[in-house]
Design a protein around this motif. Sequence first.
Motif, PDB file in Angstrom:
ATOM      1  N   PRO A 128      42.033  -7.115 -75.804  1.00  0.00           N
ATOM      2  CA  PRO A 128      42.355  -7.254 -74.384  1.00  0.00           C
ATOM      3  C   PRO A 128      43.868  -7.158 -74.174  1.00  0.00           C
ATOM      4  CG  PRO A 128      41.222  -9.219 -75.213  1.00  0.00           C
ATOM      5  CD  PRO A 128      41.438  -8.298 -76.369  1.00  0.00           C
ATOM      6  N   LEU A 129      44.255  -6.755 -72.983  1.00  0.00           N
ATOM      7  CA  LEU A 129      45.677  -6.683 -72.652  1.00  0.00           C
ATOM      8  C   LEU A 129      46.258  -8.092 -72.570  1.00  0.00           C
ATOM      9  CD1 LEU A 129      45.624  -3.996 -69.814  1.00  0.00           C
ATOM     10  CD2 LEU A 129      46.193  -3.662 -72.217  1.00  0.00           C
TER      11      LEU A 129
ATOM     12  N   PRO B 111      50.232   6.999 -63.070  1.00  0.00           N
ATOM     13  CA  PRO B 111      48.787   7.077 -63.253  1.00  0.00           C
ATOM     14  C   PRO B 111      48.314   6.176 -64.397  1.00  0.00           C
ATOM     15  CG  PRO B 111      49.841   9.061 -64.097  1.00  0.00           C
ATOM     16  CD  PRO B 111      50.916   8.242 -63.436  1.00  0.00           C
ATOM     17  N   ILE B 112      47.069   5.757 -64.287  1.00  0.00           N
ATOM     18  CA  ILE B 112      46.491   4.869 -65.288  1.00  0.00           C
ATOM     19  C   ILE B 112      46.539   5.500 -66.675  1.00  0.00           C
ATOM     20  CG2 ILE B 112      44.353   3.746 -66.041  1.00  0.00           C
ATOM     21  CD1 ILE B 112      43.703   3.327 -63.059  1.00  0.00           C
ATOM     22  N   ALA B 113      46.299   6.789 -66.772  1.00  0.00           N
ATOM     23  CA  ALA B 113      46.312   7.457 -68.077  1.00  0.00           C
ATOM     24  C   ALA B 113      47.673   7.314 -68.762  1.00  0.00           C
ATOM     25  CB  ALA B 113      45.942   8.923 -67.933  1.00  0.00           C
ATOM     26  N   ALA B 114      48.754   7.477 -68.014  1.00  0.00           N
ATOM     27  CA  ALA B 114      50.096   7.341 -68.582  1.00  0.00           C
ATOM     28  C   ALA B 114      50.385   5.894 -68.970  1.00  0.00           C
ATOM     29  CB  ALA B 114      51.145   7.844 -67.597  1.00  0.00           C
TER      30      ALA B 114
ATOM     31  N   ASN C 212      40.341   0.415 -70.436  1.00  0.00           N
ATOM     32  CA  ASN C 212      40.866  -0.936 -70.631  1.00  0.00           C
ATOM     33  C   ASN C 212      41.865  -1.278 -69.522  1.00  0.00           C
ATOM     34  OD1 ASN C 212      41.134  -3.411 -71.920  1.00  0.00           O
ATOM     35  ND2 ASN C 212      42.521  -2.640 -73.494  1.00  0.00           N
ATOM     36  N   VAL C 213      42.791  -0.366 -69.241  1.00  0.00           N
ATOM     37  CA  VAL C 213      43.783  -0.593 -68.182  1.00  0.00           C
ATOM     38  C   VAL C 213      43.099  -0.623 -66.818  1.00  0.00           C
ATOM     39  CG1 VAL C 213      45.815   0.352 -67.012  1.00  0.00           C
ATOM     40  CG2 VAL C 213      45.670   0.406 -69.507  1.00  0.00           C
ATOM     41  N   ARG C 214      42.233   0.349 -66.564  1.00  0.00           N
ATOM     42  CA  ARG C 214      41.562   0.438 -65.260  1.00  0.00           C
ATOM     43  C   ARG C 214      40.755  -0.821 -64.963  1.00  0.00           C
ATOM     44  NH1 ARG C 214      36.745   1.793 -63.117  1.00  0.00           N
ATOM     45  NH2 ARG C 214      36.776   2.897 -61.123  1.00  0.00           N
ATOM     46  N   GLN C 215      39.956  -1.258 -65.923  1.00  0.00           N
ATOM     47  CA  GLN C 215      39.119  -2.438 -65.705  1.00  0.00           C
ATOM     48  C   GLN C 215      39.958  -3.694 -65.496  1.00  0.00           C
ATOM     49  OE1 GLN C 215      36.409  -2.421 -69.011  1.00  0.00           O
ATOM     50  NE2 GLN C 215      35.252  -0.690 -68.201  1.00  0.00           N
TER      51      GLN C 215
END
Length: 84
Positions: free
Chosen positions: A7-8, A25-28, A39-42
């Motif tokens: 987890p972050l 952006p979330i990908a970056a 993981n970042v998006r959620q």
Amino acid sequence: MTVRRRPLTVDQVEVARTLHEHGHPIAAIATHLDTSYNNVRQRLIKEGVQLRPPLNGDPPTPLVSESGQYCKALALREQQSGSA
């Protein structure tokens, strides 16, 4: 065998939130934090962050400029946490 990502951390969540609020952006963000997009998006969703629609083919804003400088949002966050 399923591989689970860690987890972050609280600091990573704050970095992700700050970068997302500054238009990255979330990908970056996921690449920068060495974790998955999901993981970042959620975690952003869990934190109540309003997500933007996808860029539809526009190139993402880099977190590091061609000169090697971090974006201002990331630099500010690192300075505030004392890790810069």
